[in-house]
Design a protein around this motif. Structure first.
Motif: not given
Ligand code: MG
Length: 325
Positions: A248-251, A271-280, A282-290
């Motif tokens: 799972x994940x937080x924001x 069981x299928x996870x709950x992670x999504x690309x950070x674009x879900x 954030x407009x601009x993600x903090x990470x380089x190459x998320x």
């Protein structure tokens, strides 16, 4: 250099930690206690941190950095340090409470059309049985579970019994955020499996929950559980008990999501996870190459180094910082 991320909410509305409490504990209490020493293993670091009670998000912020640093120092992908094997990880879709049931059905249709392997629905008093009956009538074959985020009590047993006919994979964290006893009673009283999330803040909590049969699934969030060594311990303990886990994940930004993907390569994350690309989030993600999602709705661990923050974006978004010596 090693990066980690702990992402409690701004206010203590998920668990009892908040962004401010984590910043304070890491910079004023835990950080000064751990710097200037050598730690050969995460267990060694956790032992040093163990005089402090609770505060799993703040501990995770430090402990996860030990792992990413170890990965950088040894040139070993994090998933290999953790004992995992690089693989494609299926991710599910998740839908919050919507303004209307029709709006929810339209969103679910979109996820079904895209081929998501399972769908998580947030449930809350007033947005539960009627919603679920409408969803099941419209999507008789789709894999669903619900996440209640501690919104109910044992008084709601008739409601959960009524859900037994709806074929949910499980009901996630229906009761109090720190409870396992009532969850065990609920688990004995209904056919639908119970999954714990908020209640599993430590290895001890997981051990006791498994021992008394409080859950048949566990949601693992590395920062909620005090870091990756604890996550590994719970993963293994659950595997021994025949209990599948899922990530799972937080924001979170791409930094934390990348780290969670490394962990989720372990074999009992079935069981299928709950992670999504950070674009879900954030407009601009903090990470380089998320991390990105593939067309088959899977995400993969890093092939080389884990992403760190984009320096310019980090400088622009920083609210406060502290140096611990
Ligand atoms: Mg949850």
């Amino acid at each position: 250099m090693g990066w980690s991320e702990a992402a409690p909410f701004h206010s203590p509305t998920y668990l009892d930690e908040s962004a401010g409490s984590v910043f304070y504990n890491v910079s004023k209490i835990f950080g000064p206690h751990v710097v200037g020493r050598e730690y050969d293993t995460a267990a060694h670091l956790n032992k040093r941190l163990s005089i402090f009670k609770g505060n799993s998000f703040a501990k995770a912020a430090i402990e996860i950095a030990w792992w990413t640093l170890q990965s950088a120092i040894t040139g070993t992908p994090l998933h290999r340090l953790l004992g995992g094997h690089a693989r494609e990880l299926p991710m599910g879709a998740a839908f919050d409470v919507q303004p209307t049931i029709d709006a929810l059905l339209a969103k679910i249709q979109g996820a079904v059309d895209q081929g998501y392997p399972r769908i998580k629905l947030k449930a809350a008093p007033g947005w539960d049985l009627e919603m679920l009956r409408a969803v099941r009538a419209a999507f008789p074959k789709t894999t669903f579970h619900i996440d209640c985020n501690s919104g109910y009590t044992l008084d709601d047993l008739p409601l959960f019994k009524a859900m037994d006919s709806l074929g949910l994979v499980f009901i996630e964290q229906p009761l109090h955020y720190a409870d396992i006893l009532d969850h065990a009673e609920l688990a004995r009283s209904i056919q639908t499996p119970v999954c714990l999330d908020e209640s599993i803040v430590s290895v001890k909590a997981a051990q006791q929950a498994l021992q008394i049969g409080a859950c048949k699934y566990i949601n693992i969030k590395p920062s909620r559980i005090g870091g990756l060594a604890n996550a590994l311990a719970v993963h293994n303990m659950a595997a021994d008990a025949g209990v599948p886990v899922w990530i799972g994940g937080m924001v979170e930004s791409g930094i934390a999501i990348s780290i969670s993907l490394e962990l989720a390569t372990l074999p009992n994350f079935t069981y299928p996870g709950d992670l999504a690309p950070p674009a879900r989030f954030f407009k601009d993600d903090l990470a380089d190459s998320p991390p990105q999602m593939s067309s088959s709705l899977t995400m993969s661990p890093a092939t080389g180094r884990l992403p760190g923050p984009n320096p310019g974006r980090l400088a622009e978004l920083t609210k406060c910082h502290e140096t611990v010596k």
